[in-house]
Scaffold this motif. Structure first.
Motif, PDB file in Angstrom:
ATOM      1  N   GLU A 165      28.185 -15.288  37.917  1.00 51.17           N
ATOM      2  CA  GLU A 165      28.115 -14.748  39.275  1.00 51.17           C
ATOM      3  C   GLU A 165      29.460 -14.994  39.940  1.00 51.17           C
ATOM      4  O   GLU A 165      29.910 -16.134  40.056  1.00 51.17           O
ATOM      5  N   ASN A 209      26.842  -7.997  50.682  1.00 51.78           N
ATOM      6  CA  ASN A 209      26.612  -8.570  52.015  1.00 51.78           C
ATOM      7  C   ASN A 209      27.422  -7.795  53.038  1.00 51.78           C
ATOM      8  O   ASN A 209      28.625  -7.605  52.870  1.00 51.78           O
ATOM      9  N   VAL A 210      26.739  -7.336  54.079  1.00 51.04           N
ATOM     10  CA  VAL A 210      27.395  -6.480  55.065  1.00 51.04           C
ATOM     11  C   VAL A 210      27.134  -7.003  56.472  1.00 51.04           C
ATOM     12  O   VAL A 210      25.998  -7.344  56.820  1.00 51.04           O
ATOM     13  N   GLY A 221      29.778 -11.246  62.392  1.00 47.33           N
ATOM     14  CA  GLY A 221      28.421 -10.907  62.805  1.00 47.33           C
ATOM     15  C   GLY A 221      27.419 -11.420  61.774  1.00 47.33           C
ATOM     16  O   GLY A 221      27.799 -11.966  60.740  1.00 47.33           O
TER      17      GLY A 221
HETATM   18  P1  ADP Z   1      23.816 -16.641  49.433  1.00 44.75           P
HETATM   19  O1  ADP Z   1      23.354 -17.233  48.156  1.00 44.75           O
HETATM   20  O2  ADP Z   1      23.196 -17.172  50.643  1.00 44.75           O
HETATM   21  O3  ADP Z   1      23.799 -15.150  49.407  1.00 44.75           O
HETATM   22  P2  ADP Z   1      26.529 -16.929  48.683  1.00 44.75           P
HETATM   23  O4  ADP Z   1      27.518 -17.957  49.112  1.00 44.75           O
HETATM   24  O5  ADP Z   1      26.110 -16.864  47.273  1.00 44.75           O
HETATM   25  O6  ADP Z   1      25.310 -17.093  49.641  1.00 44.75           O
HETATM   26  O7  ADP Z   1      27.099 -15.511  49.064  1.00 44.75           O
HETATM   27  C1  ADP Z   1      27.438 -15.188  50.311  1.00 44.75           C
HETATM   28  C2  ADP Z   1      28.192 -13.874  50.267  1.00 44.75           C
HETATM   29  O8  ADP Z   1      28.155 -13.292  51.539  1.00 44.75           O
HETATM   30  C3  ADP Z   1      29.655 -14.052  49.927  1.00 44.75           C
HETATM   31  O9  ADP Z   1      30.100 -13.005  49.104  1.00 44.75           O
HETATM   32  C4  ADP Z   1      30.325 -13.995  51.280  1.00 44.75           C
HETATM   33  O10 ADP Z   1      31.646 -13.485  51.204  1.00 44.75           O
HETATM   34  C5  ADP Z   1      29.446 -13.045  52.014  1.00 44.75           C
HETATM   35  N1  ADP Z   1      29.431 -13.246  53.457  1.00 44.75           N
HETATM   36  C6  ADP Z   1      29.354 -14.396  54.117  1.00 44.75           C
HETATM   37  N2  ADP Z   1      29.365 -14.196  55.456  1.00 44.75           N
HETATM   38  C7  ADP Z   1      29.430 -12.841  55.641  1.00 44.75           C
HETATM   39  C8  ADP Z   1      29.436 -11.988  56.783  1.00 44.75           C
HETATM   40  N3  ADP Z   1      29.353 -12.461  58.027  1.00 44.75           N
HETATM   41  N4  ADP Z   1      29.501 -10.671  56.569  1.00 44.75           N
HETATM   42  C9  ADP Z   1      29.555 -10.160  55.326  1.00 44.75           C
HETATM   43  N5  ADP Z   1      29.546 -10.916  54.226  1.00 44.75           N
HETATM   44  C10 ADP Z   1      29.469 -12.243  54.363  1.00 44.75           C
END
Ligand code: ADP
Ligand code: MG
Length: 487
Positions: A165, A209-210, A221
């Protein structure tokens, strides 16, 4: 070309930026699974590649596959990342019918690979995307809902397959950047032979993630995570839909809920799947069946020494060695086979012509036939030969296209095609002079008009000469002779 980044989304009350972070699941190229010796081949009979470990029979113990560890290290090095000498396998606990253990073995606080970076070539310049981490984990099985009207089945072939991952920082700012990022990751892993990057077969999938924020704002946000996407096109559509959905919520004074969503590509929308679980819900704890993974620095160094040339390095080398533009080099190195093909042609002919013939003519054919370069109907040796025929004036660039068409049909040897079809360029000045003076004789009126100033007619004479020679006249010679005779 667009030289400025300008991906801002318009709401009713202002402009917004979209912030994107990707969790990419890449299946490791390995004959055996992460903790068992079962095979990993795609598309086999359901449950034909399942060991007692993969089926979670009582008392079965996982044994780490050293090759998969090496693959993860290689990939980490390809991402310019820090390799951790100490990492831990944790159990991520949840129930699902296709997860017989009741937990997934993954890595949580101590992953095998730490921070790194990937460089993207965008029309507006290069952009660096931060890598948060890369960790090893097992894949789950697959539920089959379409085999029987009353029952669901489980196929455990995928259960236990090794995944990496790769988690990016939230540095991506548009669907276009996301597409380039995924292709870059895929290209790095294909160069390294650590993942085949086949999205249709699910060897490369992404959770996307958006979030959105007001243009210029520094604060993030609330994000939504769109799960398990395996098509770049759909990922881009999902981001757009999701960003506008969030903008509308914000402008209506409502909150964006942090949640997991699914993209429906038929309806072109994302739908809520479940509210986002927090890490503590999974009750992560170190797997007592597996020791911490301790890596000698020598072990890592040895892998580093054996790394092949990577896309960024290859690009720089092609620019230096073959004087290609950054753009051309970027196109050529995007996959390993294309760059090998190019180097073969370039070294045996002319590197500028090689780049043109490959990226314009051959790419057009491959596109049309929906083929990869490895199934190219024209071999690199034959393309080099064709280019050499142009270079040594045996044929003109125009006739070369005719020869090329024939090569596409038969993968024939261009030298032979030129002889068999009598396409050799006519370069004998005496012969050409004879032909041209006849043309001038037969077109006395046009010669007069030309001499009294209608210079456009020059093209007419060239055309006639070409027609007479069936396209085989040497164009430079024809030009020279015409100029001389029309003085
Ligand atoms: P989870 O397991 O909770 O999804 P991870 O750390 O594995 O957490 O992944 C989080 C992902 O979300 C990462 O790719 C990070 O860059 C992304 N991310 C974190 N905050 C934001 C945000 N505010 N907007 C978009 N993407 C985000
Ligand atoms: Mg996640």
């Amino acid at each position: 070309m667009n030289n400025k980044f300008n991906y801002y989304l318009k709401g009713k009350k202002g402009e917004y930026e979209v912030v994107i972070g990707l969790e990419v699941h890449a299946q490791i190229l390995s004959e055996a699974k992460l903790f068992s010796p079962s095979a990993t081949k795609f598309g086999q009979e359901p449950n034909s590649q399942v060991s007692l470990v993969d089926a979670a029979m009582p008392g079965m113990l996982p044994v780490i596959n050293k090759f998969c560890v090496e693959q993860a290290i290689k990939t980490g090095l390809g991402l310019n990342a820090k390799i951790n000498n100490f990492s831990i396998f944790d159990r991520k606990n949840y129930f699902y019918a296709d997860l017989p253990q009741g937990y997934q073995i993954s890595q949580y606080k101590n992953p095998i690979v730490g921070e790194g970076k990937v460089i993207l070539d965008m029309p507006y310049g290069t952009k660096e995307i931060g890598i948060e981490r890369l960790h090893l984990e097992q894949d789950a099985g697959k539920s089959l809902h379409d085999q029987d009207p009353n029952n669901s089945f489980v196929d455990l072939n995928r259960s236990g397959i090794a995944l990496m991952e790769i988690v990016s920082k939230p540095d991506l700012s548009s669907p276009e950047e996301v597409s380039v990022y995924i292709k870059k990751l895929r290209s790095i892993m294909r160069y390294l032979n650590t993942c085949d990057g086949n999205m249709e077969e699910g060897s490369l999938r992404a959770d996307v993630n958006v979030s959105v924020r007001k243009k210029g704002s520094k604060d993030f946000g609330t994000r939504c995570e769109i799960k398990n996407m395996n098509s770049i096109k759909f990922i881009q559509q999902a981001i757009d839909f999701e960003a506008y959905r969030q903008i509308e919520l914000i402008e209506d004074g409502k909150a964006v809920n942090q949640e997991t969503r699914l993209f429906d590509n038929k309806k072109q929308e994302t739908r809520s799947m479940r509210s986002k679980e927090d890490a503590h819900d999974y009750r992560y704890f170190p797997d007592p069946d597996l020791l911490p993974l301790k890596l000698d620095s020598d072990f890592i160094e040895n892998i580093k020494k054996k790394l092949p040339e990577l896309p960024d390095q290859k690009k720089q080398r092609l620019i230096n060695e073959f004087k290609l533009s950054s753009y051309e080099a970027g196109v050529i190195i995007s996959d390993k086979e294309t760059s090998a093909y190019y180097e073969n042609v370039a070294k045996n002919s002319d590197y500028k012509l090689a780049s043109n013939w490959l990226t314009v003519e051959l790419f057009a054919v491959l596109n049309k036939q929906n083929k990869n370069i490895s199934d190219s109907p024209v071999s690199s040796i034959n393309l080099a030969k064709l280019i050499n025929l142009i270079k040594n004036n045996t044929i003109s660039g125009k006739i070369a296209k005719t020869v090329f068409e024939e090569m596409v049909k038969t993968d024939g040897d261009p030298e032979k095609i030129v002889i068999d079809r009598g396409l050799k360029q006519q370069s004998d000045p005496k012969e050409l002079e004879k032909i041209i003076s006849k043309i001038l004789e037969n077109n006395g009126d046009k010669v007069k008009q030309y001499k009294s100033g209608k210079e456009k007619l020059f093209g007419f004479f060239v055309g006639q000469a070409m027609k007479e020679t069936e396209g085989k006249g040497n164009p430079n010679l024809i030009n020279d002779i015409l100029k001389k005779m029309l003085k």
